[in-house]
Design a protein around this motif. Structure first.
Motif, PDB file in Angstrom:
ATOM      1  N   ASN A  33      78.960  -8.354  75.551  1.00  0.00           N
ATOM      2  CA  ASN A  33      79.745  -7.543  74.746  1.00  0.00           C
ATOM      3  C   ASN A  33      80.898  -8.321  74.290  1.00  0.00           C
ATOM      4  O   ASN A  33      81.214  -9.536  74.628  1.00  0.00           O
ATOM      5  CB  ASN A  33      80.083  -6.261  75.273  1.00  0.00           C
ATOM      6  CG  ASN A  33      80.897  -6.302  76.491  1.00  0.00           C
ATOM      7  OD1 ASN A  33      81.911  -7.005  76.476  1.00  0.00           O
ATOM      8  ND2 ASN A  33      80.583  -5.270  77.258  1.00  0.00           N
ATOM      9  N   GLN A 288      84.583  -0.605  74.749  1.00  0.00           N
ATOM     10  CA  GLN A 288      83.339   0.291  74.708  1.00  0.00           C
ATOM     11  C   GLN A 288      83.817   1.548  73.795  1.00  0.00           C
ATOM     12  O   GLN A 288      84.770   2.214  74.407  1.00  0.00           O
ATOM     13  CB  GLN A 288      82.859   0.731  75.926  1.00  0.00           C
ATOM     14  CG  GLN A 288      81.542   1.397  76.122  1.00  0.00           C
ATOM     15  CD  GLN A 288      80.403   0.976  75.425  1.00  0.00           C
ATOM     16  OE1 GLN A 288      80.059  -0.261  75.920  1.00  0.00           O
ATOM     17  NE2 GLN A 288      79.590   1.622  74.528  1.00  0.00           N
ATOM     18  N   GLU A 350      89.512  -4.708  77.881  1.00  0.00           N
ATOM     19  CA  GLU A 350      89.437  -3.527  76.996  1.00  0.00           C
ATOM     20  C   GLU A 350      90.843  -2.837  76.569  1.00  0.00           C
ATOM     21  O   GLU A 350      91.028  -1.967  75.657  1.00  0.00           O
ATOM     22  CB  GLU A 350      88.612  -2.406  77.588  1.00  0.00           C
ATOM     23  CG  GLU A 350      87.429  -2.584  77.752  1.00  0.00           C
ATOM     24  CD  GLU A 350      86.494  -1.200  78.247  1.00  0.00           C
ATOM     25  OE1 GLU A 350      85.538  -0.957  77.262  1.00  0.00           O
ATOM     26  OE2 GLU A 350      86.455  -1.103  79.203  1.00  0.00           O
TER      27      GLU A 350
END
Ligand code: ABU
Length: 401
Positions: A33, A288, A350
Motif C-alpha cells: 500500500n 487505510q 498513516e
C-alpha cells in the motif's frame, strides 16, 4: 526467480552519504500500500535532466501549454533549477534517513544527453514512473516515451542488481520483472505522427485506443505494444488501482496484470482527465480508509464503484488549485505539471506526510481535517522537472518492523 540479464552499472547506486541505518531483519522489497510505515526508499537524482524529446502531439497532450516550445531533443532544463532540485532531493533524503530512520538508496548519476544512443533521455529524478514494488515483486514499466526507453537500466540497473544480490544473500524470495526490450523501431506512435500541427495550445484528440468509459477523448499512444508508467498505478492492499492515460495503454495494463504476483489484481479507474499522465496527482490515500481526490478528474461515484473504497472516507480537495494564485506561482516554472501536483505528497506512515513547504493551505487542511503531522520540505525545483515527493520516490519497504 532471477532478474533478466543486464549490463553491470559503472558506478555505485547507493550514495555514500546515506548509509542504511535500519536493522537487517527488514526485507529487501515489500510493499502493498501507499501508507504503511515507510522503511526503505529510493529517491531520484536530478543531474543532467533534459526536456523530454517526444513528438509534438504527445507534448500537446500531456504538458501545460506555457513552456511547450522548450521541449526539444537534448534541450537541458535550466542549470540553476537542476542544481537546486538536486539540493532538494539530497535534503529530502537526509531528512528521511536522519529524522525517520528510513533506509535510502540513490540512483547513479547519468548524463542524459548521452543516453538512448545519443538521442537523449529525460531524468533520474522521477523513479516512480519506471519502477513499482508489488508485494515481493519489483516491476519495471514498459515506458511509452521513446526518450525513457533506457531510463531504468541507465539510472537504476545497478541498484536493481544490488537489491537482488542482497535478497539472494538473505535467502529472500524476491522477483524483479525487467521490461521487455524493444530492439529497433517502436510502433507505439504509428498512425499518430502525421497528425496536423493545429493550434499548439489545443489538446490533441486522436482517438486511437480510447475513448475510455467516461471520456470521449483519445490517447497519444496506440495499443500496438504494452506501454505503461508505474505512476499510473497505486497499491491499495491486494487491489491496484490504475488508469489508462497518454502513456498507459490496455496492453500495458494486461502486461502488468500478468507479471504481478498472486493475489494482486489491477482495477482501472475511469478518470476524466484529458491530459492524463500519472494517477498520483488525482488520488492521494492518507491512510487505510481515507483518500483525497481531485474532483475535476474523478468522481466519488466512480471511486465507490471499486469494492476496495466501499467504506472509505473519500474527500474531494475542497478548492481548485488551478484557480488559485498563491506564493507557489513565484517559484520556478512547472514545465510538466498541473497545480494538482499538490496531491503528489508522500506518506511516511498513516499519521505523517511530506508536503511541499509552500503548500501551506494544503498542509493546514491535512493537519486540521485529518490530524496529520505534515513534514514541510522544499521541493519546487524538483516540481519544475515533473513531479513532487511521490513521483521522486519508489517505496521499497512499507510495513511494521
Ligand atoms: N507526474 C505527475 C503530474 C501530474 C499532474 O500534473 O497533474
Amino acid at each position: 526467480d532471477t532478474p533478466s540479464s543486464t549490463t553491470p552499472q559503472q558506478a555505485s547506486t547507493t550514495s555514500p552519504t546515506f548509509k542504511p541505518t535500519v536493522a537487517s531483519t527488514m526485507p529487501t522489497i515489500s510493499a502493498s500500500n501507499e501508507w504503511s510505515p515507510l522503511r526503505s526508499l529510493l529517491i531520484g537524482r536530478a543531474s543532467h535532466s533534459l526536456f523530454p524529446s517526444e513528438p509534438p502531439h504527445m507534448t500537446r497532450a500531456t504538458m501545460p501549454s506555457a513552456h511547450r516550445s522548450q521541449f526539444r531533443s537534448l534541450n537541458p532544463f535550466p542549470a540553476h533549477i537542476v542544481a537546486k532540485a538536486d539540493e532538494e532531493l539530497d535534503n529530502f533524503a537526509r531528512v528521511m534517513t536522519e529524522r525517520f530512520g528510513i533506509k535510502v538508496y540513490r540512483p547513479r548519476e547519468v548524463d542524459w544527453a548521452k543516453t538512448n544512443m545519443g538521442t537523449g533521455g529525460y531524468t533520474g529524478a522521477m523513479p516512480r514512473d519506471g519502477l513499482m514494488v508489488v508485494g515481493n515483486t519489483m516491476v519495471e514499466a514498459c515506458m511509452g516515451w521513446g526518450c525513457r526507453r533506457d531510463e531504468v537500466e541507465d539510472a537504476y540497473g545497478g541498484f536493481l542488481q544490488m537489491i537482488m544480490q542482497e535478497a539472494r544473500e538473505r535467502g529472500e524470495s524476491v522477483r524483479i520483472c525487467r521490461a521487455p526490450k524493444i530492439v529497433g523501431r517502436d510502433s507505439v506512435y504509428d498512425g499518430l505522427l502525421d497528425l496536423p500541427d493545429g493550434d499548439p495550445d489545443e489538446h490533441v484528440d486522436v482517438g486511437v485506443h480510447g475513448p475510455n468509459e467516461s471520456s470521449e477523448m483519445g490517447w497519444a499512444i496506440n495499443n500496438t505494444r504494452p506501454a505503461f508508467d508505474c505512476a499510473d498505478f497505486m497499491r491499495f492492499g491486494t487491489t491496484i488501482i490504475g488508469q489508462l492515460s497518454h502513456v498507459t495503454n490496455r496492453k500495458g495494463v494486461d502486461y502488468l496484470r500478468a507479471v504481478i504476483p498472486e493475489p494482486y489484481t489491477v482495477e482501472l479507474l475511469n478518470t476524466t482527465d484529458d491530459h492524463a499522465m500519472h494517477i498520483d496527482a488525482t488520488i492521494l490515500p492518507l491512510r487505510q480508509g481515507t483518500l483525497i481526490y481531485c474532483p475535476t478528474r474523478v468522481t466519488e461515484e466512480e471511486l465507490r464503484r471499486h469494492e476496495v473504497f466501499k467504506n472509505w472516507d473519500l474527500r474531494p480537495l475542497p478548492w481548485n488549485p488551478e484557480e488559485e494564485t498563491d506564493e507557489e506561482d513565484d517559484g520556478p516554472p512547472r514545465y510538466m505539471c498541473s497545480k494538482w501536483l499538490v496531491l503528489n505528497a508522500m506518506s511516511v506512515d498513516e499519521k505523517r506526510i511530506v508536503v511541499e513547504e509552500k503548500q501551506e493551505r494544503f498542509a493546514r487542511w491535512l493537519e486540521q481535517e485529518f490530524g496529520m503531522e505534515v513534514v514541510r520540505l522544499p521541493f519546487r525545483h524538483v516540481n519544475s522537472l515533473g513531479g513532487s515527493f511521490h513521483c521522486a520516490t519508489v517505496d521499497l519497504v512499507r510495513g511494521e518492523s
